[in-house]
Design an enzyme around this catalytic site. Structure first.
Site, PDB file in Angstrom:
ATOM      1  N   SER A  23      -0.360  -1.636   0.585  1.00 19.86           N
ATOM      2  CA  SER A  23      -1.540  -0.823   0.885  1.00 19.86           C
ATOM      3  C   SER A  23      -2.754  -1.707   1.136  1.00 19.86           C
ATOM      4  CB  SER A  23      -1.774   0.154  -0.278  1.00 19.86           C
ATOM      5  OG  SER A  23      -2.785   1.069   0.006  1.00 19.86           O
ATOM      6  N   HIS A  40       0.629   1.826   4.917  1.00 18.18           N
ATOM      7  CA  HIS A  40       0.630   3.279   5.103  1.00 18.18           C
ATOM      8  C   HIS A  40      -0.751   3.732   5.570  1.00 18.18           C
ATOM      9  CE1 HIS A  40      -0.550   3.961   0.572  1.00 18.18           C
ATOM     10  NE2 HIS A  40      -1.424   3.235   1.236  1.00 18.18           N
TER      11      HIS A  40
END
Length: 206
Positions: free
Chosen positions: A112, A137
């Protein structure tokens, strides 16, 4: 008869201790300056971001020239966290790279928000452990309230995701279109260390 001032005696007794403490502090600062190592370990939070930014500033300026021109090594192992704090660290790293190289090293997991921090290191100096997992993501957010607040939140998240795509494209081999396609899968996209190198998130194995 000799009369001693107790306060004066105490001050004299404390003086060696004060000197010892000062010498120890100077020694630690000297070691810190020589090592020039910092770590992002754990979630990307406001507290962790503040520690890292202040550490980068300290290591850049600590000993005066020529020390600021020596590289800083940053170890990274994180599941991610706040996008706002990620951009704060990213902007500071981008600013300080004009003064000294920042060598990033991904170990364990770089996910992330941590993915951009790893990629933000000086190009050619970004390493990754062979067993490190990388994950990309879309930007996450949640908002409760009336329709206007939700619509406003969606616009803010879309803007932040555009900033993320632009930054990742600038720091890696990936185009904006490639990054968008990964994000559009709407799942956590896991990459091996080899794939991270191929995508330009890192440059070589640790």
């Amino acid at each position: 008869m000799i009369i001693k001032n107790n306060n004066e005696t105490k001050e004299k007794d404390d003086q060696p201790k004060d000197d010892l403490l000062q010498n120890k502090l100077s020694e630690l600062l000297s070691q810190e300056s020589e090592m020039r190592t910092i770590g992002l370990m754990g979630d990307v939070t406001e507290e962790k971001s503040s520690e890292l930014i202040m550490g980068l500033l300290l290591l850049t300026k600590l000993s005066g020239e020529p020390s600021p021109w020596k590289p800083i090594t940053m170890y990274i192992s994180t599941y991610g966290g706040s996008a706002d704090e990620m951009f704060g660290m990213y902007d500071m790293m981008t600013h300080l790279k004009s003064q000294c190289e920042i060598h990033t090293i991904g170990i364990g997991k770089v996910m992330s928000a941590g993915t951009l921090i790893l990629a933000a290191g000086t190009k050619g100096k970004r390493l990754i452990g062979r067993n490190c997992r990388v994950m990309i993501h879309s930007v996450n957010a949640g908002q409760a309230g009336d329709l206007h607040n939700i619509e406003n939140e969606v616009k803010a998240v879309k803007h932040m995701q555009d900033l993320y795509i632009n930054a990742m494209s600038a720091e890696t081999h990936m185009t904006k279109r490639q990054i968008q396609k990964l994000i559009d899968r709407k799942i956590n996209v896991y990459l091996s260390a080899q794939e991270a190198i191929e995508y330009g998130i890192a440059d070589d194995f640790l």
